[in-house]
Design a protein around this motif. Structure first.
Motif, PDB file in Angstrom:
ATOM      1  N   GLU A 185      -2.107  -0.068   3.818  1.00 54.84           N
ATOM      2  CA  GLU A 185      -0.921  -0.759   4.335  1.00 54.84           C
ATOM      3  C   GLU A 185      -0.616  -1.991   3.483  1.00 54.84           C
ATOM      4  O   GLU A 185       0.539  -2.312   3.235  1.00 54.84           O
ATOM      5  CB  GLU A 185      -1.098  -1.133   5.809  1.00 54.84           C
ATOM      6  CG  GLU A 185      -1.030   0.064   6.743  1.00 54.84           C
ATOM      7  CD  GLU A 185       0.248   0.882   6.638  1.00 54.84           C
ATOM      8  OE1 GLU A 185       1.344   0.297   6.454  1.00 54.84           O
ATOM      9  OE2 GLU A 185       0.164   2.118   6.728  1.00 54.84           O
ATOM     10  N   GLY A 186      -1.657  -2.685   3.024  1.00 56.17           N
ATOM     11  CA  GLY A 186      -1.464  -3.838   2.138  1.00 56.17           C
ATOM     12  C   GLY A 186      -0.878  -3.434   0.801  1.00 56.17           C
ATOM     13  O   GLY A 186       0.022  -4.103   0.283  1.00 56.17           O
ATOM     14  N   ILE A 187      -1.370  -2.345   0.238  1.00 53.53           N
ATOM     15  CA  ILE A 187      -0.831  -1.856  -1.039  1.00 53.53           C
ATOM     16  C   ILE A 187       0.630  -1.456  -0.867  1.00 53.53           C
ATOM     17  O   ILE A 187       1.487  -1.794  -1.692  1.00 53.53           O
ATOM     18  CB  ILE A 187      -1.678  -0.688  -1.579  1.00 53.53           C
ATOM     19  CG1 ILE A 187      -3.064  -1.192  -1.975  1.00 53.53           C
ATOM     20  CG2 ILE A 187      -0.978  -0.008  -2.760  1.00 53.53           C
ATOM     21  CD1 ILE A 187      -4.064  -0.096  -2.274  1.00 53.53           C
ATOM     22  N   LYS A 188       0.927  -0.760   0.219  1.00 51.79           N
ATOM     23  CA  LYS A 188       2.313  -0.361   0.488  1.00 51.79           C
ATOM     24  C   LYS A 188       3.208  -1.597   0.611  1.00 51.79           C
ATOM     25  O   LYS A 188       4.313  -1.628   0.077  1.00 51.79           O
ATOM     26  CB  LYS A 188       2.377   0.481   1.762  1.00 51.79           C
ATOM     27  CG  LYS A 188       3.759   0.991   2.093  1.00 51.79           C
ATOM     28  CD  LYS A 188       3.721   1.884   3.323  1.00 51.79           C
ATOM     29  CE  LYS A 188       5.100   2.376   3.705  1.00 51.79           C
ATOM     30  NZ  LYS A 188       5.046   3.262   4.896  1.00 51.79           N
ATOM     31  N   GLU A 189       2.717  -2.618   1.282  1.00 51.67           N
ATOM     32  CA  GLU A 189       3.482  -3.856   1.452  1.00 51.67           C
ATOM     33  C   GLU A 189       3.779  -4.511   0.100  1.00 51.67           C
ATOM     34  O   GLU A 189       4.894  -4.986  -0.142  1.00 51.67           O
ATOM     35  CB  GLU A 189       2.712  -4.820   2.356  1.00 51.67           C
ATOM     36  CG  GLU A 189       3.431  -6.106   2.639  1.00 51.67           C
ATOM     37  CD  GLU A 189       2.628  -7.045   3.540  1.00 51.67           C
ATOM     38  OE1 GLU A 189       3.215  -8.032   4.008  1.00 51.67           O
ATOM     39  OE2 GLU A 189       1.421  -6.803   3.764  1.00 51.67           O
TER      40      GLU A 189
END
Length: 123
Positions: A17-21
């Protein structure tokens, strides 16, 4: 026009989710799906989550799959074999940097092969 999709697989839902953000700060129009953690939301991987992410990311022009470590690769390989398309490619690149480059290239309407070549060249 459909764009090549990106799948992020990690043992941690927070990681993907952090990478996607991070990617979404620059690239808004590329399908990005995540498969992080187990079905019980613990550390690990889930074949079902991976299969769902691959299906959801695929717009018919190809999907790139990035993973973190160990069983994420093994489960990704199995999920790709089970996918009913030959347009899913597992990428050997750092998950954050590779997915970022892949998403930027996909946003420029490049083909699956062109994006794979750009990611491989970058690393």
């Amino acid at each position: 026009m459909s764009k090549v999709g990106i799948v992020l697989i990690s043992h941690s839902a927070k990681v993907v989710e952090g990478i996607k953000e991070i990617i979404r700060q620059v690239v808004k129009d590329v399908p990005i799906e995540t498969a992080g953690g187990t079905d019980e939301n613990e550390i690990g991987t889930s074949m079902e989550k991976i299969q769902t992410a691959i299906t959801n990311a695929n717009q018919g022009v190809g999907t790139l799959v990035f993973y973190d470590i160990g069983s994420a690769k093994m489960n990704a390989e199995i999920a790709i074999e089970m996918a009913e398309t030959d347009q899913v490619t597992l990428i050997e690149a750092p998950i954050l940097e590779g997915a970022y480059v892949g998403a930027v290239e996909a946003s420029m309407d490049k083909s699956l092969n062109e994006i794979c070549a750009a990611v491989e060249k970058a690393f």
